[in-house]
Write a protein that holds these residues in place. Structure first.
Motif, PDB file in Angstrom:
ATOM      1  N   ILE A 115       1.158  -1.351   0.049  1.00 56.13           N
ATOM      2  CA  ILE A 115       0.496   0.071   0.227  1.00 56.13           C
ATOM      3  C   ILE A 115       1.079   1.495  -0.226  1.00 56.13           C
ATOM      4  CG2 ILE A 115      -2.021  -0.955   1.029  1.00 56.13           C
ATOM      5  CD1 ILE A 115      -1.223   0.180   3.940  1.00 56.13           C
ATOM      6  N   ALA A 116       2.196   1.651  -0.904  1.00 52.70           N
ATOM      7  CA  ALA A 116       2.949   2.513  -0.818  1.00 52.70           C
ATOM      8  C   ALA A 116       3.483   2.651   0.107  1.00 52.70           C
ATOM      9  CB  ALA A 116       1.982   4.040  -1.668  1.00 52.70           C
ATOM     10  N   VAL A 117       3.921   2.165   1.784  1.00 47.76           N
ATOM     11  CA  VAL A 117       4.409   2.756   3.201  1.00 47.76           C
ATOM     12  C   VAL A 117       5.843   2.185   2.601  1.00 47.76           C
ATOM     13  CG1 VAL A 117       5.108   2.532   5.527  1.00 47.76           C
ATOM     14  CG2 VAL A 117       2.584   2.676   4.296  1.00 47.76           C
ATOM     15  N   PRO A 118       6.733   3.500   2.456  1.00 46.87           N
ATOM     16  CA  PRO A 118       8.116   3.176   2.317  1.00 46.87           C
ATOM     17  C   PRO A 118       8.174   1.830   3.289  1.00 46.87           C
ATOM     18  CG  PRO A 118       8.059   5.443   2.634  1.00 46.87           C
ATOM     19  CD  PRO A 118       6.501   4.727   3.358  1.00 46.87           C
ATOM     20  N   ARG A 119       9.810   1.331   2.789  1.00 49.41           N
ATOM     21  CA  ARG A 119      10.475   0.010   3.769  1.00 49.41           C
ATOM     22  C   ARG A 119      10.716   0.316   5.398  1.00 49.41           C
ATOM     23  NH1 ARG A 119      12.700  -4.984   3.844  1.00 49.41           N
ATOM     24  NH2 ARG A 119      11.847  -5.322   1.683  1.00 49.41           N
ATOM     25  N   PRO A 120      11.444   1.519   5.554  1.00 44.26           N
ATOM     26  CA  PRO A 120      11.744   2.295   6.915  1.00 44.26           C
ATOM     27  C   PRO A 120      10.444   1.844   8.071  1.00 44.26           C
ATOM     28  CG  PRO A 120      13.128   2.694   5.662  1.00 44.26           C
ATOM     29  CD  PRO A 120      12.540   2.523   4.599  1.00 44.26           C
ATOM     30  N   ALA A 121       9.850   3.265   7.337  1.00 41.94           N
ATOM     31  CA  ALA A 121       8.727   3.394   8.461  1.00 41.94           C
ATOM     32  C   ALA A 121       7.189   1.934   8.153  1.00 41.94           C
ATOM     33  CB  ALA A 121       7.224   4.230   7.291  1.00 41.94           C
ATOM     34  N   ALA A 122       7.314   0.777   7.165  1.00 44.43           N
ATOM     35  CA  ALA A 122       6.448  -0.434   7.065  1.00 44.43           C
ATOM     36  C   ALA A 122       7.496  -1.120   8.624  1.00 44.43           C
ATOM     37  CB  ALA A 122       6.412  -1.152   5.980  1.00 44.43           C
ATOM     38  N   VAL A 123       8.196  -0.690   8.885  1.00 49.24           N
ATOM     39  CA  VAL A 123       9.559  -1.644   9.441  1.00 49.24           C
ATOM     40  C   VAL A 123       9.172  -1.257  11.270  1.00 49.24           C
ATOM     41  CG1 VAL A 123      11.869  -2.524  10.208  1.00 49.24           C
ATOM     42  CG2 VAL A 123      10.901  -3.429   8.044  1.00 49.24           C
ATOM     43  N   VAL A 124       9.330   0.075  11.089  1.00 50.70           N
ATOM     44  CA  VAL A 124       9.144   0.713  12.427  1.00 50.70           C
ATOM     45  C   VAL A 124       8.312   0.505  12.911  1.00 50.70           C
ATOM     46  CG1 VAL A 124       9.208   2.793  13.526  1.00 50.70           C
ATOM     47  CG2 VAL A 124      11.206   2.225  12.037  1.00 50.70           C
ATOM     48  N   ILE A 125       6.700   0.968  11.597  1.00 49.59           N
ATOM     49  CA  ILE A 125       5.100   0.399  12.433  1.00 49.59           C
ATOM     50  C   ILE A 125       5.061  -1.132  12.438  1.00 49.59           C
ATOM     51  CG2 ILE A 125       2.972   0.555  11.775  1.00 49.59           C
ATOM     52  CD1 ILE A 125       4.105   2.626   9.408  1.00 49.59           C
ATOM     53  N   VAL A 126       5.675  -2.323  11.812  1.00 49.34           N
ATOM     54  CA  VAL A 126       5.251  -3.587  12.886  1.00 49.34           C
ATOM     55  C   VAL A 126       5.788  -3.362  13.431  1.00 49.34           C
ATOM     56  CG1 VAL A 126       5.904  -5.572  11.648  1.00 49.34           C
ATOM     57  CG2 VAL A 126       4.607  -4.343  10.288  1.00 49.34           C
ATOM     58  N   VAL A 127       7.260  -3.281  14.070  1.00 46.25           N
ATOM     59  CA  VAL A 127       8.339  -3.487  15.320  1.00 46.25           C
ATOM     60  C   VAL A 127       7.165  -2.941  16.515  1.00 46.25           C
ATOM     61  CG1 VAL A 127       9.684  -3.867  16.242  1.00 46.25           C
ATOM     62  CG2 VAL A 127      10.113  -4.249  13.845  1.00 46.25           C
ATOM     63  N   ILE A 128       6.853  -1.773  16.031  1.00 47.61           N
ATOM     64  CA  ILE A 128       6.834  -0.872  17.212  1.00 47.61           C
ATOM     65  C   ILE A 128       5.152  -1.292  18.386  1.00 47.61           C
ATOM     66  CG2 ILE A 128       5.757   1.153  17.993  1.00 47.61           C
ATOM     67  CD1 ILE A 128       7.761   2.683  16.691  1.00 47.61           C
ATOM     68  N   CYS A 129       3.984  -1.077  17.044  1.00 46.18           N
ATOM     69  CA  CYS A 129       2.924  -2.657  17.155  1.00 46.18           C
ATOM     70  C   CYS A 129       3.424  -3.438  17.730  1.00 46.18           C
ATOM     71  CB  CYS A 129       1.944  -2.464  16.155  1.00 46.18           C
ATOM     72  SG  CYS A 129       1.621  -0.473  15.032  1.00 46.18           S
ATOM     73  N   THR A 130       4.601  -4.747  17.411  1.00 49.18           N
ATOM     74  CA  THR A 130       4.260  -5.744  18.175  1.00 49.18           C
ATOM     75  C   THR A 130       5.184  -5.658  19.587  1.00 49.18           C
ATOM     76  OG1 THR A 130       4.862  -6.620  15.906  1.00 49.18           O
ATOM     77  CG2 THR A 130       5.384  -8.384  17.626  1.00 49.18           C
ATOM     78  N   PHE A 131       5.496  -5.164  19.333  1.00 42.77           N
ATOM     79  CA  PHE A 131       6.530  -4.804  20.966  1.00 42.77           C
ATOM     80  C   PHE A 131       5.610  -4.494  21.827  1.00 42.77           C
ATOM     81  CE2 PHE A 131      10.005  -7.046  18.357  1.00 42.77           C
ATOM     82  CZ  PHE A 131      10.770  -7.458  19.480  1.00 42.77           C
ATOM     83  N   ALA A 132       4.583  -2.795  21.297  1.00 41.42           N
ATOM     84  CA  ALA A 132       3.552  -2.314  22.137  1.00 41.42           C
ATOM     85  C   ALA A 132       2.526  -4.279  22.601  1.00 41.42           C
ATOM     86  CB  ALA A 132       2.877  -1.838  21.489  1.00 41.42           C
ATOM     87  N   VAL A 133       2.480  -4.285  21.344  1.00 44.77           N
ATOM     88  CA  VAL A 133       1.013  -5.810  21.902  1.00 44.77           C
ATOM     89  C   VAL A 133       1.997  -6.930  22.880  1.00 44.77           C
ATOM     90  CG1 VAL A 133      -0.071  -7.378  20.921  1.00 44.77           C
ATOM     91  CG2 VAL A 133       0.124  -5.397  20.025  1.00 44.77           C
ATOM     92  N   LEU A 134       2.942  -6.999  22.647  1.00 47.69           N
ATOM     93  CA  LEU A 134       3.741  -8.100  23.571  1.00 47.69           C
ATOM     94  C   LEU A 134       3.572  -7.412  24.967  1.00 47.69           C
ATOM     95  CD1 LEU A 134       6.319  -9.820  21.058  1.00 47.69           C
ATOM     96  CD2 LEU A 134       3.761 -10.800  21.817  1.00 47.69           C
TER      97      LEU A 134
END
Length: 618
Positions: A42-61
């Motif tokens: 959906i046209a999200v740059p790779r660095p932003a996509a990685v940061v968003i996924v990692v932050i959301c994942t570890f926030a959930v954990l």
């Protein structure tokens, strides 16, 4: 190899503080890689996509960890209130004259006997006369002085140190894992290129295909397993809340986490809810409901949902799963127990694509270690006719008898014949093999082929071809050519032919078709030509078919027999029983024909190549 294995085990054990964060990061990257790819679509740059996924994942954990901590604290605070219910249930289990009362009576009687036994009482040290010195003066008695040790009150810095020390290790590991996951997801393609360079840049296409396949399979497996275990934990939490078990979120989290632990995870999961069911309900209904819940849910997960998502299995044999859980728990403790299945799956995938590590797939995978024909040969050598019948029944559920014999039995007989010709088959083993094959043939008499599709039922044979001895199956002179001829005769008999086994000079009706059966490695080319010529002399005008089971389509036997034909009447050479069956049906004149068309529009028939009909005419 032994030295290498010892070195690997030593590195895994002594470097676990370094390897555990790295392994956790790699496995998490497999789970999070599809989410990063979805954001990039959906046209999200790779660095932003990685940061968003990692932050959301570890926030959930982190949120899950905090919630589980509060649930555990609430459970610990409520434990004293459950003692009265448990004591009441234990009182209810006792009955007058029951086992508990008898045990208590025995213990009480033993205690009374010990108390009534005479004891020797010695005077205390201070009751006797004071001791005297050599000069005759009495020495005053010295009594021990009680001493108490008091540690000074800890300073604020020491209290902070005591609180922080147990948390520093997990926090440091979590921080390292977060950083590694970010970098692995950011530089995924670069890491893959470097691994390709190390694995084999010369065969670039094959190496890339293997790595992409391995990464795709592992990513799908870990993501699917994580999703399935999460759904299972939420279901267990909701069900326990409906039943009335306290702290259902805690037990749901444990249930989802223990799904990663094979075999013993369910026992760890069910222990806590069962004990709480025993404590919170004065009756027994809650305990029964909890037991039924876990029994039904575990059965559905193992037999219905997981096979639908993962296929029939995770790719690991049950023994490999148990061994992997034991080894990884010994190496890395509880974390190794949780990571045992994912790590073993990685090893199996690695062995599937790296030739030198193929032994890992053989040892740990769930694929059969032997091919079907090798399994047939091994069971026959061992004289295990029951195992041969079981294998045949499994195969006959999906394919006809002729295809099963072509794919399994004939190659196994060829292996046996090669061993017998080279002298590697002992007489007792050879006798056991023949006896097992005879028993299998008797069992296959009652087996049924799968039902043909509607409209494709075979046409009935003419009456003359159903008479006894219409088809003569003549074996070669190899050690197991007779068994191959018997199998072919069984296939032809099932189709409706009248079959006779043995010599062309046997008494009986004149055969209409001759089938010469030869296995590669038995009779020589000269012997095969001699058998064919002798049969033609004794049965002039009878068409012949040669069944030559060989590793190569055009081996020495096939070439030698093909030379016995003529351009006007070539000798059909078949490599399997299905071909022999088709040729025999053709010789009987019952080949299936297409649907009839109007006579005015029918095209003239194409000239048929010279085959069995020409042979019969000659």
């Amino acid at each position: 190899m032994l030295q290498g294995a010892i070195i690997v085990v030593a590195v895994l054990y002594f470097a676990r503080d370094l390897l555990i964060p790295l392994v956790l990061a790699v496995l998490l990257s497999f789970v999070l890689a599809p989410l990063v790819r979805a954001l990039r679509h959906i046209a999200v740059p790779r660095p932003a996509a990685v940061v968003i996924v990692v932050i959301c994942t570890f926030a959930v954990l982190s949120g899950i960890g905090a919630l589980m901590g509060s649930q555990a604290s609430s459970l610990a605070g409520n434990l004293p209130s459950y003692q009265a219910t448990i004591a009441a249930k234990l009182e209810g289990l006792r009955s007058v004259g029951g086992l508990f009362d008898r045990l208590n009576g025995v213990v009480a009687d033993f205690s009374r006997r010990e108390t009534a036994a005479p004891e020797t009482v010695q005077p205390p040290p201070g009751d006797g006369p004071p001791a005297e010195t050599p000069l005759g003066r009495a020495v005053p008695e010295r009594r021990p002085v009680p001493v108490e040790l008091h540690s000074p009150n800890p300073t604020p810095f020491e209290m902070l140190q005591r609180l922080a020390e147990p948390l520093l290790g997990p926090l440091a590991t979590a921080g390292i894992v977060v950083i590694l996951v970010i970098f692995i997801l950011l530089y995924r393609e670069d890491l893959r290129d470097r691994l390709i360079r190390l694995a084999g840049a010369r065969d670039l296409h094959r190496t890339m295909a293997a790595m992409d396949d391995a990464a795709y399979r592992l990513s799908r497996f870990f993501l699917a397993q994580t999703g399935m275990n999460t759904a299972f934990g939420l279901f267990i939490a909701a069900a326990l809340w409906a039943i009335g078990i306290p702290n259902p979120l805690l037990w749901g989290f444990i249930a989802g986490l223990m799904r990663f632990v094979p075999f013993i995870g369910i026992f760890v999961t069910v222990t806590g809810p069962l004990l709480l069911a025993l404590a919170v309900d004065p009756g027994w209904a809650t305990l029964v409901w909890v037991a039924v819940l876990f029994a039904v849910s575990e059965f559905l997960m193992g037999q219905v949902f997981e096979p639908l998502v993962f296929g029939h299995s995770t790719g690991l044999s049950p023994i490999a799963v148990i061994a992997a859980a034991t080894v990884w728990t010994w190496l890395w403790g509880p974390i190794g127990l949780l990571l045992a299945v994912p790590l073993t799956v990685c090893l199996v995938v690695l062995g599937r694509h790296v030739d030198r590590l193929e032994f890992l797939e053989v040892m740990l995978g769930d694929q059969p270690a032997l091919d079907p024909e090798e399994t047939f040969y091994q069971r026959a050598l061992a004289g295990d006719a029951d195992a041969l019948t079981e294998q045949a029944e499994r195969c006959l559920k999906e394919q006809p008898l002729a295809e099963y014999l072509d794919a399994v039995a004939l190659p196994a007989l060829r292996l046996a014949q090669e061993d017998a010709v080279h002298g590697a088959l002992a007489p007792d083993r050879r006798a056991a093999l023949k006896r097992s094959i005879e028993m299998l043939a008797e069992d296959l008499e009652e087996a049924d082929d799968p039902e043909p599709p509607p409209g494709e039922a075979p046409a009935p044979l003419p009456p003359e071809w159903r008479e006894a001895g219409a088809v003569l199956c003549l074996p070669g002179r190899g050690p197991f050519d007779a068994e191959a001829a018997a199998m072919l005769g069984q296939v032809l008999t099932r189709r409706g032919f009248g079959v006779r086994l043995g010599s062309e000079a046997a008494p009986g009706a004149r055969p209409r078709l001759l089938c010469l059966c030869l296995l590669d490695g038995g009779a020589s080319a000269a012997t095969a030509r001699y058998l064919l010529r002798r049969a033609r002399r004794r049965l002039p005008g009878v068409p012949a078919i040669a069944l030559v089971c060989s590793r190569e389509p055009e081996g020495a036997l096939a070439r030698a027999l093909r030379s016995e034909g003529t351009p006007e009447a070539p000798l059909p050479i078949a490599s399997c029983m299905v071909e022999v069956l088709d040729l025999a049906v053709e010789a009987a004149g019952t080949l299936p024909r297409p649907a009839a068309e109007p006579a005015a529009e029918a095209a003239p028939p194409a000239p048929e190549p010279p085959g069995l009909a020409a042979t019969a005419t000659a």
